[in-house]
Design a protein around this motif. Structure first.
Motif, mmCIF file in Angstrom:
data_model
loop_
_atom_site.group_PDB
_atom_site.id
_atom_site.type_symbol
_atom_site.label_atom_id
_atom_site.label_comp_id
_atom_site.label_asym_id
_atom_site.label_seq_id
_atom_site.Cartn_x
_atom_site.Cartn_y
_atom_site.Cartn_z
ATOM 1 N N ALA A 56 0.695 -1.086 0.123
ATOM 2 C CA ALA A 56 0.029 0.149 -0.017
ATOM 3 C C ALA A 56 0.737 1.315 0.186
ATOM 4 C CB ALA A 56 -0.952 -0.130 1.219
ATOM 5 N N THR A 57 2.209 1.040 0.534
ATOM 6 C CA THR A 57 2.934 2.337 0.306
ATOM 7 C C THR A 57 3.981 2.495 -0.648
ATOM 8 O OG1 THR A 57 2.961 2.325 2.679
ATOM 9 C CG2 THR A 57 4.760 3.545 1.727
ATOM 10 N N THR A 58 4.575 1.455 -1.119
ATOM 11 C CA THR A 58 5.536 1.472 -2.123
ATOM 12 C C THR A 58 4.918 0.711 -3.524
ATOM 13 O OG1 THR A 58 6.378 -1.078 -1.789
ATOM 14 C CG2 THR A 58 7.271 0.675 -0.622
ATOM 15 N N GLY A 59 4.010 0.210 -3.671
ATOM 16 C CA GLY A 59 3.397 -0.253 -4.902
ATOM 17 C C GLY A 59 3.887 -1.500 -5.263
ATOM 18 N N GLN A 60 4.971 -2.297 -4.578
ATOM 19 C CA GLN A 60 5.598 -3.415 -4.964
ATOM 20 C C GLN A 60 4.564 -4.426 -5.018
ATOM 21 O OE1 GLN A 60 5.935 -6.542 -2.833
ATOM 22 N NE2 GLN A 60 6.992 -7.447 -4.524
ATOM 23 N N ALA A 61 4.474 -5.335 -6.105
ATOM 24 C CA ALA A 61 3.474 -6.111 -6.436
ATOM 25 C C ALA A 61 3.807 -7.607 -6.350
ATOM 26 C CB ALA A 61 2.545 -5.768 -7.620
ATOM 27 N N VAL A 62 3.052 -8.512 -6.041
ATOM 28 C CA VAL A 62 3.403 -9.786 -6.265
ATOM 29 C C VAL A 62 1.988 -10.491 -6.970
ATOM 30 C CG1 VAL A 62 3.660 -12.135 -4.992
ATOM 31 C CG2 VAL A 62 4.742 -10.104 -4.185
ATOM 32 N N THR A 63 2.231 -11.447 -7.973
ATOM 33 C CA THR A 63 1.062 -11.722 -8.616
ATOM 34 C C THR A 63 1.112 -13.294 -8.620
ATOM 35 O OG1 THR A 63 2.240 -12.233 -10.823
ATOM 36 C CG2 THR A 63 1.040 -10.078 -10.526
ATOM 37 N N ILE A 64 0.063 -14.051 -7.935
ATOM 38 C CA ILE A 64 -0.049 -15.399 -7.870
ATOM 39 C C ILE A 64 -1.312 -15.967 -8.828
ATOM 40 C CG2 ILE A 64 -0.947 -17.301 -6.233
ATOM 41 C CD1 ILE A 64 -0.367 -13.721 -4.589
ATOM 42 N N GLY A 65 -0.528 -17.073 -9.702
ATOM 43 C CA GLY A 65 -1.432 -17.385 -10.704
ATOM 44 C C GLY A 65 -1.943 -18.601 -10.489
ATOM 45 N N LEU A 66 -3.393 -18.620 -10.473
ATOM 46 C CA LEU A 66 -4.201 -19.849 -9.886
ATOM 47 C C LEU A 66 -4.766 -20.743 -11.235
ATOM 48 C CD1 LEU A 66 -4.049 -17.892 -7.413
ATOM 49 C CD2 LEU A 66 -6.183 -19.034 -6.825
ATOM 50 N N ILE A 112 8.083 -6.993 -10.820
ATOM 51 C CA ILE A 112 6.932 -7.756 -10.194
ATOM 52 C C ILE A 112 7.197 -9.026 -9.731
ATOM 53 C CG2 ILE A 112 4.557 -8.729 -10.640
ATOM 54 C CD1 ILE A 112 3.890 -6.104 -12.440
ATOM 55 N N THR A 113 6.977 -9.520 -8.790
ATOM 56 C CA THR A 113 7.130 -11.058 -8.135
ATOM 57 C C THR A 113 6.233 -12.004 -8.756
ATOM 58 O OG1 THR A 113 8.686 -10.170 -6.545
ATOM 59 C CG2 THR A 113 7.753 -12.383 -6.450
ATOM 60 N N ASP A 114 6.390 -13.034 -9.571
ATOM 61 C CA ASP A 114 5.475 -13.695 -10.096
ATOM 62 C C ASP A 114 5.608 -15.148 -9.495
ATOM 63 O OD1 ASP A 114 3.396 -14.521 -11.686
ATOM 64 O OD2 ASP A 114 4.510 -15.173 -13.333
ATOM 65 N N VAL A 115 4.415 -15.447 -8.825
ATOM 66 C CA VAL A 115 4.447 -16.717 -8.288
ATOM 67 C C VAL A 115 3.107 -17.826 -8.944
ATOM 68 C CG1 VAL A 115 4.086 -18.049 -6.033
ATOM 69 C CG2 VAL A 115 4.991 -15.676 -6.085
ATOM 70 N N PRO A 116 3.526 -18.397 -9.984
ATOM 71 C CA PRO A 116 2.652 -19.241 -10.680
ATOM 72 C C PRO A 116 2.708 -20.599 -9.803
ATOM 73 C CG PRO A 116 4.510 -19.243 -11.931
ATOM 74 C CD PRO A 116 4.861 -18.434 -10.982
ATOM 75 N N LEU A 117 1.399 -21.048 -9.495
ATOM 76 C CA LEU A 117 1.047 -22.322 -9.018
ATOM 77 C C LEU A 117 0.874 -23.567 -9.743
ATOM 78 C CD1 LEU A 117 -1.373 -20.971 -6.186
ATOM 79 C CD2 LEU A 117 1.075 -21.171 -6.226
ATOM 80 N N ASP A 166 6.270 -26.321 -12.419
ATOM 81 C CA ASP A 166 7.344 -25.945 -12.271
ATOM 82 C C ASP A 166 7.698 -25.308 -11.210
ATOM 83 O OD1 ASP A 166 7.945 -26.759 -14.779
ATOM 84 O OD2 ASP A 166 7.720 -24.787 -15.732
ATOM 85 N N ASN A 167 6.793 -24.872 -10.490
ATOM 86 C CA ASN A 167 6.883 -24.466 -8.829
ATOM 87 C C ASN A 167 6.564 -25.268 -7.802
ATOM 88 O OD1 ASN A 167 7.886 -22.088 -7.759
ATOM 89 N ND2 ASN A 167 5.928 -21.063 -7.989
ATOM 90 N N ASP A 168 6.751 -26.748 -8.309
ATOM 91 C CA ASP A 168 6.586 -27.831 -7.340
ATOM 92 C C ASP A 168 5.183 -27.806 -6.862
ATOM 93 O OD1 ASP A 168 9.227 -28.929 -7.279
ATOM 94 O OD2 ASP A 168 9.828 -27.534 -5.820
ATOM 95 N N VAL A 169 4.269 -27.381 -7.569
ATOM 96 C CA VAL A 169 2.752 -27.572 -7.487
ATOM 97 C C VAL A 169 1.818 -28.543 -8.329
ATOM 98 C CG1 VAL A 169 0.591 -26.380 -7.180
ATOM 99 C CG2 VAL A 169 2.542 -25.097 -6.303
ATOM 100 N N LEU A 172 4.595 -20.742 0.031
ATOM 101 C CA LEU A 172 5.148 -20.021 -1.201
ATOM 102 C C LEU A 172 4.673 -18.755 -1.138
ATOM 103 C CD1 LEU A 172 5.007 -22.622 -4.006
ATOM 104 C CD2 LEU A 172 7.176 -21.524 -2.941
ATOM 105 N N VAL A 173 3.302 -18.260 -1.049
ATOM 106 C CA VAL A 173 2.746 -17.073 -1.179
ATOM 107 C C VAL A 173 3.382 -16.137 -0.010
ATOM 108 C CG1 VAL A 173 0.571 -15.973 -1.084
ATOM 109 C CG2 VAL A 173 0.579 -17.909 -2.186
ATOM 110 N N GLN A 174 3.425 -16.807 1.126
ATOM 111 C CA GLN A 174 3.828 -15.696 2.298
ATOM 112 C C GLN A 174 5.100 -15.314 2.022
ATOM 113 O OE1 GLN A 174 2.233 -14.644 5.256
ATOM 114 N NE2 GLN A 174 0.571 -15.148 4.187
ATOM 115 N N GLN A 175 6.045 -16.416 1.519
ATOM 116 C CA GLN A 175 7.460 -16.166 1.442
ATOM 117 C C GLN A 175 7.584 -14.839 0.349
ATOM 118 O OE1 GLN A 175 9.090 -19.470 0.322
ATOM 119 N NE2 GLN A 175 9.551 -20.215 2.545
ATOM 120 N N ALA A 176 6.728 -14.796 -0.700
ATOM 121 C CA ALA A 176 6.648 -13.822 -1.729
ATOM 122 C C ALA A 176 6.261 -12.383 -1.402
ATOM 123 C CB ALA A 176 6.231 -14.495 -3.171
#
Length: 454
Positions: free
Chosen positions: A197-207, A415-420, A423-426, A439-443
């Motif tokens: 909410a301050t820096t705008g840094q984003a993480v995307t989680i692909g489901l 942007i940090t991308d976390v595809p489930l 290849d990401n062991d999911v 995984l999500v919490q770490q990202a």
């Protein structure tokens, strides 16, 4: 004495040189300080009114510039409210009409027949062009403001702003793909975006849409129906029990589970997907946005197409069974119109769902990159018309200014991308949801590095 003191109001009408020079001064003043020709050479009451309106406009412009430079979220919030845009439109129409009146009065004051014959055409033509440019710009601005107001009212809801949770805003983005071969709509693109909410840094989680045994939190109405996960015990109410089927089942079979959804700017199926996404990722989701992928085609056409780098040939299907190929989108850099961009994002022939997810993200990122002020303003009517048919969301207008400013910060950061995906062991067919939430919490909340001792 009077002639010497007021050469513009009391010129030597017998001198074409004096009258020509005076005419150019009046034309220039009408362009630079509307109302000043009347104050100097005509009706002083009209001149004072015109000057007052001009100074008021300059003051508003300076205030807006100061807000843009130092308090950008404030100016963005002000101009993202429907009623504010109507006020802006009314003011712009007023100035457009006033400029026409002042310009015609300036031409009267010029006494063009007293000027040099060689200058008359230039004086009249330039004055007319200035009038058309200034009044036309104001009128077009009023048109854009009213169009934007209608777009905001159609897409965004009226509601209070909400604070971030743990310093972040989390959004559920759904890409809906309705078709003649299916009952209702199924979200084929499902993404959770978490933004600082301050820096705008984003993480995307692909489901992946084919995730199975989807859990629900205890406060979800679906938890009582599927306590061990979606369809894990006795199946579900639709043909397949995957993540994207949750929307269809609730929307068509049991919308009463979410009786307040529509009054809050949502749908029962969307709220069910929100519950599922929260349980999968462990993140509370404040807002959603549903994008109609078929309507997305209109938006891309309105933007003039989209440029992407195609890693390998992608087929376009001849039918809804996704088996017969009609044509291919060749590898390499391609500028795609809406039809080809949509097929690039949804093509299935000889490819996997995970490849589709990657292509969908690529199209979304390319479209966002093309949203710049020049592009949007030049095609605003088409974009607004397409956008109101493409997007459904529960983001309130009161939050738009803040989120637009935040999005500007996001675009400047990686942007940090976390595809489930595998290849990401999911494994979507047998997912370990504890591992996924880890995984999500770490990202989203990466551990801070401890400073080295010594």
């Amino acid at each position: 004495m009077t002639l010497a003191a007021s050469p513009i109001r009391y010129p030597d009408v017998a001198s074409r040189t004096v009258m020509t020079r005076r005419a150019w001064w009046l034309v220039a003043l009408n362009f630079l300080i509307p109302g000043s020709p009347q104050a100097l050479a005509g009706n002083r009451r009209l001149g004072r009114f015109g000057l007052g309106a001009t100074l008021a406009l300059w003051t508003l412009a300076l205030v807006a510039l100061a807000l843009w430079l130092f308090w950008r979220p404030v100016i963005l919030t002000v101009f993202s409210m429907s009623w504010t845009l109507w006020v802006v439109a009314a003011l712009l129409v007023f100035y457009a009409v006033l400029l026409v009146v002042l310009t015609f009065d300036t031409l009267r004051l010029v006494r063009i027949v007293k000027t040099a014959p060689s200058a008359r055409g230039w004086i009249a033509g330039l004055t007319t062009l200035v009038m058309i440019g200034l009044s036309g710009s104001a009128a077009y601005g009023a048109y854009v403001a009213t169009t934007a107001s209608g777009f905001l009212s159609d897409v965004f809801i009226a509601g209070p702003s909400v604070p971030p949770i743990d310093g972040r805003y989390n959004f559920l983005l759904l890409g809906g793909d309705a078709g003649p071969d299916r009952d209702g709509l199924r979200p084929d693109s499902i993404t959770v975006v978490s933004v600082d909410a301050t820096t705008g840094q984003a993480v995307t989680i692909g489901l992946p849409r084919n995730m199975e045994d989807v859990p629900f939190n205890e406060d979800s109405p679906l938890a009582a129906v599927y306590p061990e996960g979606y369809g894990s015990i006795d199946g579900c109410e639709v043909d397949v029990c995957m993540l994207n089927s949750i929307y269809t089942e609730v929307e068509l079979m049991s919308p009463e589970m979410y009786p307040d959804a529509e009054s809050q700017g949502s749908e029962p199926g969307i709220e069910a997907m929100r519950d599922a996404a929260e349980a999968i990722t462990g993140l509370p989701i404040q807002y959603y946005a549903l994008i109609d992928m078929a309507g997305f085609q209109q938006l891309i056409d309105a933007l003039g197409g989209v440029t992407v780098v195609v890693p390998e040939d992608v087929p376009i299907h001849a039918d809804e069974t996704f088996t017969t190929v009609a044509e291919w989108i060749p590898a390499g850099e391609q500028h795609l119109d809406g039809y080809h961009a949509l097929w690039y994002a949804r093509s299935r022939h000889g490819t996997s769902d995970y490849d589709r997810m990657a292509r969908q993200r690529q199209i979304q990122e390319a479209v966002l990159a093309q949203f710049n002020p020049g592009n949007v303003l030049s095609k605003f009517q088409e974009i607004a018309a397409a956008g109101s048919q493409v997007v459904k969301t529960d983001i309130p207008q009161s939050m738009l200014g803040y989120f637009v400013d935040l999005a500007g910060k996001t675009k400047a950061l990686p942007i940090t991308d976390v595809p489930l995906v595998p290849d990401n062991d999911v494994d979507p067919e047998d997912p370990d949801y504890d591992y996924i939430r880890q995984l999500v919490q770490q990202a989203v909340f990466p551990p801070t590095e401890e400073p080295a001792e010594g």
